[in-house]
Scaffold this motif. Structure first.
Motif, PDB file in Angstrom:
ATOM      1  N   LYS A 224       7.754   3.434 -36.329  1.00 49.77           N
ATOM      2  CA  LYS A 224       8.350   2.160 -35.866  1.00 49.77           C
ATOM      3  C   LYS A 224       8.175   1.013 -36.742  1.00 49.77           C
ATOM      4  CE  LYS A 224       6.747  -1.675 -32.584  1.00 49.77           C
ATOM      5  NZ  LYS A 224       5.645  -2.025 -31.828  1.00 49.77           N
ATOM      6  N   THR A 226       9.371  -3.375 -37.325  1.00 51.04           N
ATOM      7  CA  THR A 226       9.895  -4.525 -36.565  1.00 51.04           C
ATOM      8  C   THR A 226      10.345  -5.434 -37.535  1.00 51.04           C
ATOM      9  OG1 THR A 226       7.711  -5.256 -36.666  1.00 51.04           O
ATOM     10  CG2 THR A 226       8.643  -4.178 -34.692  1.00 51.04           C
ATOM     11  N   LEU A 298      13.545  -4.369 -33.440  1.00 53.67           N
ATOM     12  CA  LEU A 298      12.843  -2.945 -33.239  1.00 53.67           C
ATOM     13  C   LEU A 298      13.644  -1.752 -33.552  1.00 53.67           C
ATOM     14  CD1 LEU A 298      10.382  -1.600 -32.160  1.00 53.67           C
ATOM     15  CD2 LEU A 298      11.723  -1.642 -29.805  1.00 53.67           C
ATOM     16  N   ARG A 300      12.385   2.362 -33.236  1.00 57.18           N
ATOM     17  CA  ARG A 300      11.452   3.072 -32.897  1.00 57.18           C
ATOM     18  C   ARG A 300      11.933   4.638 -32.960  1.00 57.18           C
ATOM     19  NH1 ARG A 300       5.888   3.361 -31.362  1.00 57.18           N
ATOM     20  NH2 ARG A 300       6.068   1.876 -30.204  1.00 57.18           N
ATOM     21  N   THR A 321      16.402   0.892 -30.180  1.00 51.38           N
ATOM     22  CA  THR A 321      16.421  -0.613 -30.713  1.00 51.38           C
ATOM     23  C   THR A 321      16.008  -1.228 -29.664  1.00 51.38           C
ATOM     24  OG1 THR A 321      18.784  -0.884 -30.659  1.00 51.38           O
ATOM     25  CG2 THR A 321      17.691   0.017 -32.727  1.00 51.38           C
ATOM     26  N   PRO A 323      13.552  -2.649 -26.729  1.00 47.77           N
ATOM     27  CA  PRO A 323      12.407  -2.670 -26.738  1.00 47.77           C
ATOM     28  C   PRO A 323      11.906  -2.295 -24.964  1.00 47.77           C
ATOM     29  CG  PRO A 323      12.733  -5.042 -26.866  1.00 47.77           C
ATOM     30  CD  PRO A 323      13.838  -4.090 -27.266  1.00 47.77           C
ATOM     31  N   GLY A 341       9.231  -0.719 -26.812  1.00 47.13           N
ATOM     32  CA  GLY A 341       8.493  -1.825 -27.517  1.00 47.13           C
ATOM     33  C   GLY A 341       7.068  -1.902 -27.444  1.00 47.13           C
TER      34      GLY A 341
END
Length: 544
Positions: A224, A226, A298, A300, A321, A323, A341
């Motif tokens: 992950k 950000t 984001l 992930r 992308t 969250p 998220g």
């Protein structure tokens, strides 16, 4: 006489006579060893005419010109590292005059280290202990200075070439210039030092910190990231554009553009390339959702979650992308569902190793040889440690202030067919005071002498065979939580921390409450960075 020349002569006078004999006050800088850890120095240059003074850069208004001038260059030896990854150099100087208070640039734990050293400290990033470096001072504080690395004059044999071209500018990584074995050596040392310095614990009263455990995945491991972007601005053509999508710089809060992150998974980097192009285009066309502000993105790396899929793992991995979309991952033999998220540990290679260590610590028999029967998981999140240990305990209870995380933990228990775990949405300290019974179906155990009721209050758990797992946020445990923990008095506390400094602070109180440290195990959850996960096991101290 010019001030800089006068200052150099005054400085020269404070040096040992043997060093003064080697160089005049306006000579080229040299080093003279006073001990294995302290280096004296001479100034790198002396002003000899007005033109040299005029060529100097503008001095910031709040700059304090003691003990060094702005952008003054020094040759120093790196003595050690702070637990934030900054190199520490020490210099013997005359006592400083009264200085105006300024805001420190480093975290409090690093500042403490600076204040406890003998002599003046100069903080230099991207260095390794033992190296001789040329540095340029840009800020003076009350007892230390900040400097930029200009040149490495004598490199450490443990120095390696960072694969990331942005390493010295991006604030995401601190250790790419160090061999991984040295990174882990210093992480071990930092945990030990923090327990002694912040925890004020006698090193003879607890076992030495074990060597930091890591895996072979030292790059492209993070699941992950950000990255951020600032609000769009007009370019020279009058179009709106985003200048950078990335992370904060090492020395300030400005963003640096990061097209590829070397510690993120390859899947994330492939998506990042595409995602960046989308955002740049949206800015140009005026389609950004928050055009007047920047935003945090984001990415992930996880498995797609399908509520009809159960715990089946046939889904292909992908990068989410949004969250607010549910994703899932697998840790050992368990499946976990969570919002993309929300918090979930970001190194899937290291996570099973950490779970094993927590389980092994929790399962050890107590001082009387009795098996542990009950587990309380404080700050439980999506239920990682609680669910992973559930098969070994009669009853497990997790508590988490985030109601959404509790919902996720409950669903994860059902999804994995675990019936002896109960999750409660409340502050961590509330679990020990609650009068609400825990409704669970106890795990069947052949060695259980007495039947375990299906409804019991946590405060009635058998203290001698109860273990409390503590995994707090970076700020550590609250005073209220520790007070309730001590009042409950479990046999064992297994404390996992993402900040060994606050863990050391809490360790002082836990030991003072009648516990002793039985083991200290750091984990290299985030190679190439200063971050450390630390597991400390506390046992009730008995005078047997």
């Amino acid at each position: 006489m010019k001030f800089s020349k006068l200052f150099s002569i005054m400085w020269w006078a404070f040096l040992p006579s043997s060093t003064r004999a080697l160089s005049p006050p306006c000579g080229r800088g040299i080093l003279s060893k006073r001990s294995s850890t302290t280096m004296s120095f001479l100034r790198q240059s002396c002003a000899t005419n007005d033109s040299s003074l005029e060529s100097k850069p503008a001095v910031p208004k709040r700059f304090v010109p003691f003990p060094f001038q702005y952008q003054e260059e020094l040759i120093l030896k790196v003595d050690s590292l702070t637990n934030t990854g900054i190199g520490v150099c020490r210099v013997n100087i005359p006592e400083s005059p009264a200085m105006e208070p300024t805001e420190p640039s480093h975290e409090s734990d690093s500042n403490v280290m600076a204040k406890e050293t003998n002599g003046w400290v100069v903080m230099v990033p991207n260095t390794i202990p033992g190296e001789i470096v040329r540095v340029r001072v840009y800020r003076n504080f009350g007892r230390y200075s900040d400097a930029d690395l200009v040149e490495i004059l004598e490199a450490s044999p443990d120095r390696v070439k960072p694969p990331c071209p942005l390493f010295q500018q991006c604030g995401g990584c601190q250790y790419q210039h160090m061999d991984i074995s040295l990174q882990r050596h210093w992480k071990t040392r930092h945990v030990q030092e923090l327990l002694e310095r912040i925890g004020k614990l006698d090193p003879d009263a607890f076992p030495p910190t074990l060597q930091t455990v890591g895996t072979g995945e030292i790059y492209n491991y993070r699941s992950k990231i950000t990255p951020h972007y600032d609000r769009p601005i007009k370019n020279s053509s009058g179009d709106m554009e985003i200048r950078a999508i990335g992370f904060k710089q090492q020395t300030n809060r400005n963003l640096i553009d990061v097209p590829y992150c070397h510690i993120a998974t390859e899947r994330i980097n492939n998506k990042l390339t595409e995602y960046r192009q989308e955002k740049f285009k949206e800015a140009l066309e005026g389609r950004l959702k928050r055009p007047k502000k920047g935003a945090t993105l984001l990415l992930r790396d996880a498995l797609k979650y399908d509520e009809n899929d159960g715990i089946g793992m046939n889904c292909d991995p992908y990068v989410e992308t949004d969250p607010n979309v549910y994703v899932k991952t697998k840790v050992k033999n368990l499946t976990f569902r969570f919002l993309a998220g929300n918090f979930f540990q970001n190194n899937p290679f290291m996570l099973p190793v950490m779970v094993d260590h927590v389980n092994n610590a929790a399962l050890q028999s107590n001082a009387r040889g009795e098996k542990m029967t009950h587990l309380i998981d404080c700050y439980c999140g999506s239920g990682l440690f609680c669910l992973s240990a559930s098969e070994h305990f009669n009853i497990c209870v997790g508590i988490e202030v985030n109601e959404k995380a509790v919902e996720e933990a409950t669903i994860n228990a059902d999804m994995n067919h675990i019936s002896n775990c109960k999750f409660v949405a409340a502050s961590a300290e509330a679990i020990f005071m609650s009068n609400d019974p825990v409704e669970v179906t106890p795990m069947d155990r052949d060695d259980a002498e007495d039947p375990i009721p299906s409804s019991v209050m946590v405060k009635d758990f058998p203290k001698d065979t109860t273990v409390v797992v503590i995994d707090p946020p970076r700020k550590g445990c609250s005073e209220e939580f520790l007070e309730q923990l001590f009042a409950f008095g479990p046999e064992r506390c297994v404390y996992m921390s993402c900040d060994p400094a606050t863990q050391a602070r809490d360790a002082k109180d836990i030991c003072a409450a009648g516990y002793k440290i039985s083991s200290i195990q750091p984990f290299d959850l985030f190679p190439q960075t200063r971050h450390i996960e630390s597991l400390i096991v506390f046992e009730k101290a008995y005078n047997l």
